[in-house]
Design a protein around this motif. Structure first.
Motif, PDB file in Angstrom:
ATOM      1  N   TRP A   1       0.838  -1.195   0.000  1.00 12.02           N
ATOM      2  CA  TRP A   1       0.000   0.000   0.000  1.00 12.02           C
ATOM      3  C   TRP A   1       0.874   1.246   0.000  1.00 12.02           C
ATOM      4  CZ3 TRP A   1      -5.265  -0.281  -0.318  1.00 12.02           C
ATOM      5  CH2 TRP A   1      -5.835  -1.536  -0.081  1.00 12.02           C
ATOM      6  N   PHE A   2       0.482   2.174  -0.848  1.00 10.79           N
ATOM      7  CA  PHE A   2       1.032   3.518  -0.847  1.00 10.79           C
ATOM      8  C   PHE A   2      -0.096   4.479  -0.479  1.00 10.79           C
ATOM      9  CE2 PHE A   2       5.224   3.102  -2.892  1.00 10.79           C
ATOM     10  CZ  PHE A   2       5.142   1.812  -3.392  1.00 10.79           C
ATOM     11  N   ARG A   3       0.272   5.700  -0.148  1.00 19.46           N
ATOM     12  CA  ARG A   3      -0.742   6.720   0.074  1.00 19.46           C
ATOM     13  C   ARG A   3      -0.232   8.076  -0.386  1.00 19.46           C
ATOM     14  NH1 ARG A   3      -0.823   7.111   6.744  1.00 19.46           N
ATOM     15  NH2 ARG A   3       1.272   8.021   6.997  1.00 19.46           N
TER      16      ARG A   3
ATOM     17  N   ARG B   1       3.341  10.925  -3.053  1.00 23.97           N
ATOM     18  CA  ARG B   1       2.976   9.562  -2.669  1.00 23.97           C
ATOM     19  C   ARG B   1       4.080   8.938  -1.819  1.00 23.97           C
ATOM     20  NH1 ARG B   1       2.212   6.227  -7.766  1.00 23.97           N
ATOM     21  NH2 ARG B   1       4.490   6.173  -7.668  1.00 23.97           N
ATOM     22  N   GLU B   2       3.680   8.162  -0.823  1.00 27.43           N
ATOM     23  CA  GLU B   2       4.651   7.495   0.048  1.00 27.43           C
ATOM     24  C   GLU B   2       4.234   6.054   0.294  1.00 27.43           C
ATOM     25  OE1 GLU B   2       4.804   9.245   3.934  1.00 27.43           O
ATOM     26  OE2 GLU B   2       2.668   8.945   4.309  1.00 27.43           O
TER      27      GLU B   2
ATOM     28  N   THR C   1      -4.943  10.921   6.662  1.00 28.36           N
ATOM     29  CA  THR C   1      -5.837  11.277   5.565  1.00 28.36           C
ATOM     30  C   THR C   1      -5.075  11.272   4.248  1.00 28.36           C
ATOM     31  OG1 THR C   1      -7.313  12.598   6.939  1.00 28.36           O
ATOM     32  CG2 THR C   1      -7.268  13.119   4.582  1.00 28.36           C
ATOM     33  N   ALA C   2      -5.577  10.491   3.288  1.00 18.90           N
ATOM     34  CA  ALA C   2      -4.876  10.344   2.012  1.00 18.90           C
ATOM     35  C   ALA C   2      -5.705   9.477   1.078  1.00 18.90           C
ATOM     36  CB  ALA C   2      -3.513   9.680   2.220  1.00 18.90           C
TER      37      ALA C   2
ATOM     38  N   GLN D   1     -10.172   6.730  -1.013  1.00 18.04           N
ATOM     39  CA  GLN D   1      -9.961   7.860  -0.115  1.00 18.04           C
ATOM     40  C   GLN D   1     -10.240   7.469   1.333  1.00 18.04           C
ATOM     41  OE1 GLN D   1      -9.087  11.304  -0.843  1.00 18.04           O
ATOM     42  NE2 GLN D   1      -8.924  11.379   1.396  1.00 18.04           N
ATOM     43  N   VAL D   2      -9.315   7.829   2.199  1.00  9.00           N
ATOM     44  CA  VAL D   2      -9.521   7.712   3.639  1.00  9.00           C
ATOM     45  C   VAL D   2      -9.367   9.103   4.234  1.00  9.00           C
ATOM     46  CG1 VAL D   2      -8.682   6.758   5.815  1.00  9.00           C
ATOM     47  CG2 VAL D   2      -8.701   5.336   3.751  1.00  9.00           C
ATOM     48  N   THR D   3     -10.392   9.544   4.924  1.00 15.30           N
ATOM     49  CA  THR D   3     -10.364  10.853   5.567  1.00 15.30           C
ATOM     50  C   THR D   3     -10.581  10.666   7.061  1.00 15.30           C
ATOM     51  OG1 THR D   3     -11.258  11.914   3.584  1.00 15.30           O
ATOM     52  CG2 THR D   3     -11.378  13.151   5.648  1.00 15.30           C
ATOM     53  N   VAL D   4      -9.652  11.177   7.840  1.00 14.71           N
ATOM     54  CA  VAL D   4      -9.725  11.040   9.292  1.00 14.71           C
ATOM     55  C   VAL D   4      -9.875  12.427   9.895  1.00 14.71           C
ATOM     56  CG1 VAL D   4      -8.619  10.134  11.364  1.00 14.71           C
ATOM     57  CG2 VAL D   4      -8.189   9.046   9.138  1.00 14.71           C
TER      58      VAL D   4
END
Length: 125
Positions: free
Chosen positions: A36-38, A45-46, A92-93, A120-123
């Motif tokens: 997984w990258f984000r 991107r990391e 979040t990414a 998308q993940v938003t925290v």
């Protein structure tokens, strides 16, 4: 056609758990490292983490997620997972699934053979 399709992206509160899934199709993925990258908003991107084939049994996590995120794979389902515990707003990414025969390719992110479209993940705090 080889495809990776992510699912499970969500908008959550800090501390809620999130589980991402990435299902592969078009070939057998058991011989590939998967990871997984984000990409956070406005940033590059990391790498989040990568899991080798079941024969290799190696897992790497970036320091910022160690102890909170867990990568696993189910080769019978051609699927890799990312379990996110205690996510923070900094997590979040857009999260991307990837697969490649070369485990070390994930360390640079270059020449990765297969990519998903992202989820998308938003925290929020």
């Amino acid at each position: 056609q080889v495809r990776l399709v992510e699912s499970g992206g969500a908008q959550v509160q800090a501390g809620d758990s999130v589980k991402l899934s990435c299902a592969g199709s078009g070939r057998t993925f058991s011989s590939l490292a998967m990871g997984w990258f984000r990409q956070p908003p406005g940033k590059e991107r990391e790498l989040v983490g990568v899991i080798s084939t079941s024969r290799g049994n190696s897992i790497y996590y970036v320091d910022s997620v160690k102890g909170r995120f867990t990568i696993s794979r189910d080769d019978a389902k051609n699927t890799v997972y990312l379990q996110m515990e205690s996510p923070k707003p900094d997590d979040t990414a857009v999260y991307y699934c990837a697969a490649d025969p070369n485990y070390s390719a994930f360390m640079t992110g270059r020449s990765i053979l297969y990519w998903g479209q992202g989820t998308q993940v938003t925290v929020s705090s």
